[in-house]
Design a protein around this motif. Structure first.
Motif, PDB file in Angstrom:
ATOM      1  N   ALA A 190      -9.401 -25.923  20.664  1.00  0.00           N
ATOM      2  CA  ALA A 190     -10.665 -25.632  21.039  1.00  0.00           C
ATOM      3  C   ALA A 190     -10.789 -24.222  19.926  1.00  0.00           C
ATOM      4  O   ALA A 190     -11.965 -23.929  19.500  1.00  0.00           O
TER       5      ALA A 190
ATOM      6  N   GLU B  28      -4.987 -28.050  24.524  1.00  0.00           N
ATOM      7  CA  GLU B  28      -6.495 -28.094  24.662  1.00  0.00           C
ATOM      8  C   GLU B  28      -7.246 -26.755  24.034  1.00  0.00           C
ATOM      9  O   GLU B  28      -8.089 -26.857  23.351  1.00  0.00           O
ATOM     10  N   ASP B  29      -6.749 -25.544  24.788  1.00  0.00           N
ATOM     11  CA  ASP B  29      -7.183 -24.509  24.368  1.00  0.00           C
ATOM     12  C   ASP B  29      -6.874 -24.071  22.906  1.00  0.00           C
ATOM     13  O   ASP B  29      -8.016 -23.565  22.332  1.00  0.00           O
TER      14      ASP B  29
ATOM     15  N   ARG C 174      -0.685 -27.079  28.826  1.00  0.00           N
ATOM     16  CA  ARG C 174      -1.946 -26.692  28.801  1.00  0.00           C
ATOM     17  C   ARG C 174      -2.615 -25.750  27.693  1.00  0.00           C
ATOM     18  O   ARG C 174      -3.926 -25.622  27.410  1.00  0.00           O
TER      19      ARG C 174
END
Length: 177
Positions: free
Chosen positions: A78, A74-75, A71
């Motif tokens: 970004a 994706e962060d 997880r």
């Protein structure tokens, strides 16, 4: 150093502080909280090797082979969209903030260059995060723990990702973080 990281919710554009003689820019900063460290250590079953007497190189090898929670990907991508400069990868632990026996400078810090290839930048960043985690268990860290009467398996590690800011000076770009 609380619960799970969410870069999209925590990256803010910080103001530039102005004075008549100078300007201060506060770098964009994100924290990967201690729950990620705990999950990384437990999921990859790293405590047996980390707490053993093997050398630092062996510890690092095990940590680099381990997987961070998916997880994060994706962060982190970004975060790359917001930060267009190199990134400092720093430790932030419970013991580093101790008033009586500070650990500042004991754990590793890494610098990740700003690259056009975001997948390569991600690979470098993930390896740097794992290497900072590994540094908690290096011989010098363990020796300092013993000397300060701390218990290594009670240490909690967060990671600070910080934009490295700089200024053009003649034909050089001077970075600070």
């Amino acid at each position: 150093v609380g619960s799970e990281m969410c870069i999209r919710d925590r990256v803010k554009r910080y103001p530039k502080l102005e004075h008549e003689h100078f300007a201060v820019t506060i770098p964009k900063t994100v924290v990967i909280c201690t729950d990620i460290f705990d999950e990384f250590m437990e999921t990859n079953e790293l405590y047996p090797v980390a707490l053993s007497d093997v050398d630092d190189e062996t510890i690092l090898k095990y940590f680099l082979r381990a997987s961070l929670p998916a997880r994060l990907i994706e962060d982190l991508m970004a975060f790359f969209d917001v930060v267009k400069s190199p990134i400092a990868v720093r430790s932030s632990s419970l013991l580093e903030d101790s008033h009586y026996q500070p650990f500042a400078g004991i754990y590793s810090t890494y610098m990740i260059p700003s690259l056009d290839d975001k997948n390569e930048m991600l690979r470098l960043l993930l390896d740097a995060i794992k290497a900072v985690y590994a540094s908690v268990f290096y011989a010098d860290s363990k020796a300092y723990m013993t000397a300060t009467s701390n218990v290594i398996d009670q240490e909690k590690m967060a990671i600070i990702l910080q934009e490295v800011v700089g200024t053009q000076y003649n034909d050089c770009l001077l970075y600070t973080s």
